[in-house]
Design an enzyme around this catalytic site. Structure first.
Site, mmCIF file in Angstrom:
data_model
loop_
_atom_site.group_PDB
_atom_site.id
_atom_site.type_symbol
_atom_site.label_atom_id
_atom_site.label_comp_id
_atom_site.label_asym_id
_atom_site.label_seq_id
_atom_site.Cartn_x
_atom_site.Cartn_y
_atom_site.Cartn_z
ATOM 1 N N LYS A 1 -40.298 2.687 -37.781
ATOM 2 C CA LYS A 1 -39.375 3.827 -37.717
ATOM 3 C C LYS A 1 -38.385 3.682 -36.564
ATOM 4 O O LYS A 1 -37.531 4.539 -36.362
ATOM 5 C CB LYS A 1 -40.159 5.134 -37.564
ATOM 6 N N GLN B 1 -42.263 10.109 -34.656
ATOM 7 C CA GLN B 1 -40.858 10.468 -34.849
ATOM 8 C C GLN B 1 -40.155 10.678 -33.507
ATOM 9 O O GLN B 1 -38.938 10.886 -33.484
ATOM 10 C CB GLN B 1 -40.738 11.755 -35.685
ATOM 11 N N CYS C 1 -46.133 13.671 -46.796
ATOM 12 C CA CYS C 1 -47.443 13.573 -46.141
ATOM 13 C C CYS C 1 -47.671 14.742 -45.192
ATOM 14 O O CYS C 1 -48.273 14.573 -44.119
ATOM 15 C CB CYS C 1 -47.605 12.239 -45.400
ATOM 16 N N ASP D 1 -49.034 12.377 -31.372
ATOM 17 C CA ASP D 1 -48.445 11.575 -32.444
ATOM 18 C C ASP D 1 -46.937 11.539 -32.198
ATOM 19 O O ASP D 1 -46.227 12.505 -32.470
ATOM 20 C CB ASP D 1 -48.763 12.193 -33.812
ATOM 21 N N HIS E 1 -48.525 15.436 -39.702
ATOM 22 C CA HIS E 1 -48.548 14.469 -40.801
ATOM 23 C C HIS E 1 -50.018 14.287 -41.184
ATOM 24 O O HIS E 1 -50.899 14.444 -40.331
ATOM 25 C CB HIS E 1 -47.957 13.158 -40.258
#
Lengths: 424, 151
Positions: free
Chosen positions: A240, A217, A380, A214, A137
């Protein structure tokens, strides 16, 4: 007639779950029910989260860590209990390793910026290398580009295979003795790919590089154990994972967080301040300048309670079964190309695709007229799109409240879109 | 949501067979504009002789709305005097920013009236304006260049 049968095993009791999410009961234009397939963008919020935040505002609201009154004590207590719950959710060895930020972007920027100011082992300087991947991202690309530029360091990255997996064939040269930091996505927000973190982390360890993950998700859709993962720093965001916006988390190993300089200066993050200089509070306060997102932290704790009560392994299974079903059904759609793994193996619940002759904006516009919310654009992740020679894509993403019937509605919607634009 | 009002036949026709597409010589200025939210892009060239828009050529990648509106732009502005073209430009921009409250004038905007429906979809107004903003930017630079070369 559908050739592919809707799944019946491994799914959650979505009737019960959906009853917890007020927004899923609303109607859109034309009295259409909402088919929300944009959870990778932001998830919806259950009543339990909304109520926890309202209750705090109505009964407890007060600043934290400084007020000597009953409300102040209660608010501080609630804020710190939230931290403990979130630490337990990701199996952090110590709650003080959980730093509240605004979102994942801020968490990643915190790391990239403090590394640019760091002295000693973590200092990044001229000739040092930073490794990311092509499927990041933008929030895990731009902070590292800025760091590389400022410190005259070199940014390197792993490419993507045709199947949408990370190309690790050159791992021993990409991650080498000059590598100071490796920052990698766990689950791609565009391709859905689950990356082989274990392999990457093992190599990074060999060369003594700092590992940043990261997990924006990942934490929402699979069980996460940061102690077992072996990374140094992990970023994720509340909105999220059925939590509120305005709150993210940076988890870091104590030794690493202690060695990094502060990010933002201000109230709460100090030990003492004189006109001549200041010293820093211990973790986590050192990285939480100013009044923090108190109610958002409490909302995120309620979200974590909600997800834990259902069970992350069961949520992961639901997501897996639904994604497999969607991938299977998408094969019946002519002119549709999936960007990312086409099999539900090491794959999260976001499916991006191209539809011949129809731009993603137009696809999402027609779907929207049917009450189906998807995302269109570059998500993104422009470099990952460029890798596949496209400028943008349409993305459907699923979560614990998504039903097979919604996947069916989405497939029907694509058929309708093709008829509308006369490519059928 | 009235999909038909957004996707008028005229728009779909221009999308399928865009007019004046492709980059051509000669030209004075080439600009490249992007819509950062969706990634739509247009590279656009203008050729102006004696205050007349002689040619507008472009290479665009984007949705039906952005593609069709750039196609309509070339139909409307090629052959016009720069001042008249700028007048049409502001009429089109005004229509797009009207949220659907302005009645379009077919005598001025011709096929451009098909975009009246787009004005009711705030998320798509930028798509419709991508090519138009690129043209205005390019034309402003031509004028500066010409004046610059005089002094």
């Amino acid at each position: 007639m559908t050739a592919v049968e809707a799944p019946s095993h491994g799914l959650l009791d979505t009737d019960r779950i959906r009853a917890d999410f007020p927004i899923l009961g609303r109607r859109l234009d034309g009295d259409r029910p909402l088919v929300y397939l944009d959870s990778a963008n932001t998830s919806q919020k259950p009543r339990q989260v909304i109520d926890a935040m309202t209750a705090h505002y109505e009964q407890i609201n007060s600043n934290v860590g400084r007020a000597v009154h009953q409300l102040g004590d209660a608010s501080t207590q609630a804020y710190e209990v939230a931290r403990v719950k979130i630490a337990a959710f990701i199996n952090a060895p110590d709650a003080s390793e959980v730093i509240f930020t605004k979102n994942s972007s801020e968490a990643l920027n915190l790391v990239a910026n403090t590394l640019s100011w760091a002295h000693g082992d973590h200092a990044v300087g001229a000739g040092d290398e930073i490794v990311i991947t092509e499927m990041e991202h933008h929030s895990n690309i731009v902070p590292w580009q800025l760091l590389a530029e400022r410190k005259d360091a070199t940014l390197r990255w792993f490419g993507i295979t045709d199947e949408g997996r990370l190309d690790l064939s050159q791992i021993d040269s990409v991650i080498n003795d000059r590598t100071k930091v490796v920052s990698v996505v766990w689950v791609s927000n565009m391709l859905g790919t689950v990356t082989p973190l274990e392999t990457i982390i093992r190599r990074a360890r060999e060369v003594g590089a700092l590992v940043v993950v990261d997990a924006s998700q990942a934490v929402p859709q699979m069980p996460v154990d940061v102690a077992a993962l072996g990374a140094d720093l992990v970023a994720f965001t509340g909105h999220k994972m059925v939590g509120p916006t305005g709150i993210g988390v940076l988890w870091g190993r104590t030794e690493v967080l202690d060695a990094l300089p502060p990010f933002l200066g201000g109230g709460s993050m100090i030990e003492t301040v004189t006109m001549g200089g200041s010293t820093w509070a211990p973790l986590p306060a050192k990285f939480e300048a100013g009044t923090p997102p108190i109610v958002e932290a409490i909302g995120l704790a309620a979200a974590v309670d909600y997800l834990s009560a259902i069970g992350m392994d069961r949520i992961a299974s639901h997501e897996h079964v639904l994604t497999a079903y969607a991938l299977e059904r998408m094969r019946e759609l002519p002119g549709l190309t999936i960007l990312g793994p086409t099999e539900a193996v090491d794959r999260g619940g976001a499916v991006s695709f191209e539809l011949d002759g129809i731009h993603p904006h137009d696809v999402s516009q027609v779907l929207d007229s049917l009450g189906i919310a998807v995302r269109a654009g570059h998500h993104c992740a422009k470099p990952a799109h460029a890798r596949f020679g496209v400028q943008s894509s349409t993305r459907a993403s699923f979560y614990l409240y998504t039903t097979p019937a919604e996947v069916d509605a989405f497939i029907d919607g694509i058929h309708q879109t093709r008829r509308f634009f006369k490519v059928a | 949501m009235d999909l038909q009002s957004l996707y008028q036949e005229i728009i779909l026709d221009h999308y399928k067979s865009p007019h004046h597409a492709g980059l051509r010589d000669p030209f004075e200025v080439e600009v490249h504009h992007v819509n950062p939210t969706c990634g739509d892009e247009v590279t656009l060239r203008v050729h102006v002789v004696d205050d007349v828009v002689v040619d507008i050529s472009y290479d665009a990648e984007g949705c039906s709305i952005s593609q069709a509106s750039t196609s309509v732009l070339t139909d409307l502005l090629i052959g016009k005097k720069v001042d008249d073209a700028l007048e049409i430009h502001s009429t089109f921009v005004e229509l797009m920013q009207s949220r659907g409250k302005v009645e379009p004038d077919e005598d001025i905007l011709e096929d451009g009236i098909a975009f009246a429906g787009v004005a009711k979809f705030p998320g798509r107004v930028k798509c419709a304006l991508l090519g138009w903003m690129a043209w205005k930017d390019a034309t402003a630079r031509v004028v500066v260049d010409v004046e610059g070369s005089v002094t």
